[in-house]
Design a protein around this motif. Structure first.
Motif: not given
Length: 126
Positions: A82-83, A70-71, A76-77
């Motif tokens: 940010a991208i 989950q972390s 990744l989220r």
């Protein structure tokens, strides 16, 4: 008269006959059996407890792996977010087409102005 002893047939091996134990020994054996029974019960409870502990440790390990995943997903989220924020600030296709058209029109207009004003020296020859 002479006495002739009668021959006594050899005695067969005595069959296992129950031997009566003194009460003190019987009590001691009963206490030993009770203690052995209690030890077996404690062993069974300990085994059951260890099995539950093992199950809990496995469950905790599974939860830790899930939390780690989950972390990783959360990280990744955040990166994708940010991208996405960076790419939102980039000009879209419409703005790029308008810029290309304006540039083409201005280039043609400036080239015509340079020719009309006889500024051939500003246009490099190949």
């Amino acid at each position: 008269m002479s006495a002739v002893p009668a021959q006594v047939p050899p005695a067969a091996a005595p069959a296992a006959q129950p031997v009566a134990l003194p009460t003190q020994v019987a009590d001691q054996l009963a206490r030993i059996e009770d203690k052995a029974s209690r030890i077996e019960d404690k062993y069974a409870r300990s085994e059951a407890l260890l099995a539950r502990v093992e199950d809990r440790v496995e469950a905790a390990g599974a939860r830790m792996n899930e939390a780690a995943r989950q972390s990783d997903l959360a990280a990744l989220r955040n990166e994708v977010r940010a991208i996405a924020e960076r790419t939102r600030r980039l000009p879209g296709a419409g703005a790029l087409i308008v810029t290309a058209l304006v540039t083409a029109v201005l280039t043609v207009a400036l080239t015509l102005v340079a020719q009309r004003l006889n500024l051939q020296g500003l246009i490099p020859l190949r």
